[in-house]
Design an enzyme around this catalytic site. Structure first.
Site, PDB file in Angstrom:
ATOM      1  N   GLU A 181      -4.933 -11.628   7.968  1.00  0.00           N
ATOM      2  CA  GLU A 181      -5.777 -10.444   7.742  1.00  0.00           C
ATOM      3  C   GLU A 181      -7.021 -10.772   6.935  1.00  0.00           C
ATOM      4  OE1 GLU A 181      -3.703  -7.290   5.691  1.00  0.00           O
ATOM      5  OE2 GLU A 181      -2.799  -8.623   4.227  1.00  0.00           O
TER       6      GLU A 181
ATOM      7  N   ASP B 222      -7.498  -4.931   7.188  1.00  0.00           N
ATOM      8  CA  ASP B 222      -8.100  -5.923   6.290  1.00  0.00           C
ATOM      9  C   ASP B 222      -8.894  -6.957   7.078  1.00  0.00           C
ATOM     10  OD1 ASP B 222      -7.707  -5.553   3.457  1.00  0.00           O
ATOM     11  OD2 ASP B 222      -5.565  -5.578   3.894  1.00  0.00           O
TER      12      ASP B 222
ATOM     13  N   HIS C 254       0.813  -1.220   0.000  1.00  0.00           N
ATOM     14  CA  HIS C 254       0.000   0.000   0.000  1.00  0.00           C
ATOM     15  C   HIS C 254       0.843   1.266   0.000  1.00  0.00           C
ATOM     16  CE1 HIS C 254      -3.739  -2.125   0.247  1.00  0.00           C
ATOM     17  NE2 HIS C 254      -3.318  -2.813   1.291  1.00  0.00           N
TER      18      HIS C 254
HETATM   19  C1  3PY Z   1      -3.942  -4.218   7.553  1.00  0.00           C
HETATM   20  O1  3PY Z   1      -4.218  -3.829   8.675  1.00  0.00           O
HETATM   21  O2  3PY Z   1      -4.748  -4.734   6.763  1.00  0.00           O
HETATM   22  C2  3PY Z   1      -2.587  -4.091   7.096  1.00  0.00           C
HETATM   23  O3  3PY Z   1      -2.272  -4.610   6.042  1.00  0.00           O
HETATM   24  C3  3PY Z   1      -1.639  -3.316   7.919  1.00  0.00           C
HETATM   25  O4  3PY Z   1      -0.483  -3.042   7.285  1.00  0.00           O
HETATM   26 MG    MG Z   2      -3.773  -5.366   4.893  1.00  0.00          MG
END
Ligand code: 3PY
Ligand code: MG
Length: 230
Positions: free
Chosen positions: A127, A153, A26
């Protein structure tokens, strides 16, 4: 770090941090920016980690060859995903990483090939709801070194109303499972936060690798405080 600015990376490498992670998913750091950023960070004597853009062998190979000492792989869902990640990151017989560590080998004292598999760490990101369902199998994949929670996520994937709320009971449940599996399998545990006060709580909770924000956020907050003070 999210911005491809070597001078800032050099500053981060000299700021007394334990590690600096470069975000290729990101962040705005592309593969072509990575080498210079790693050089700038490691000039301060601090190891550089990379959060990969995706679970892809060529990205893994480049990052390790440039001298990144730890990889954080996003959006892992299954034990097979982890096996593919680890395979690309480890030399035979543990994996099929191709040999050509021009920079990483140049910096290493001793036999890089013999030492690299132990000296580079692979974190699988937890995630997604699928990763939570498959967590026991994910943690048991040979060669995996750590689990790293992405609370944002994970909140999206679990359908939580508030994103990234570390006090949410569902996220806390995942944290407990990750910490327990970390203990059971001898894995490092990590988590992403955006505030130093949250980072402290996560550290006290037992996480080894706690990210406490990004340089862009630090700039934004510093600017806000500066504005208020003037
Ligand atoms: C998330 O929280 O989804 C991340 O990828 C943090 O970097
Ligand atoms: Mg993430």
């Amino acid at each position: 770090m999210t911005l491809p600015v070597p001078l800032l990376a050099e500053r981060m490498g000299r700021a007394g941090l334990d590690t600096v992670t470069l975000d290729l998913q990101h962040g705005y750091i592309e593969n072509g920016d990575l080498l210079g950023m790693v050089q700038a960070i490691t000039a301060g004597g601090v190891p550089a980690l990379a959060r990969l853009a995706w679970n892809r062998p060529e990205l893994i190979m480049n990052a390790l060859d440039y001298g990144v000492e730890g990889l954080i792989c996003p959006m892992i869902e299954t034990a097979d995903d982890v096996a593919a990640f680890v395979r690309a990151a480890k030399y035979p017989p543990a994996g099929n990483r191709s040999f050509g560590p021009f920079r990483a080998g140049m910096l290493h004292e001793g036999d890089y090939f013999a030492d690299a598999n132990d000296a580079t760490v692979c974190f699988a990101m937890v995630e997604t709801a699928a990763a939570v369902d498959n967590l026991t199998a994910i943690a048991a994949v040979p060669g995996l070194d750590g689990l790293y929670i992405g609370p944002w996520d994970l909140s999206v994937s679990l359908g939580l109303e508030q994103k990234g709320n570390l006090a949410d009971s569902k996220l806390k449940e995942v944290m407990d499972r990750v910490l327990a599996l970390g203990q059971e399998h001898g894995l490092f545990t990590g988590i992403f936060t955006v505030r130093p006060e949250d980072a402290r709580v996560m550290r006290e909770r037992g996480f080894d690798l706690v990210t406490w924000g990004t340089e862009a956020l630090m700039f934004e907050r510093g600017l806000g405080a500066w504005k208020v003070a003037s």
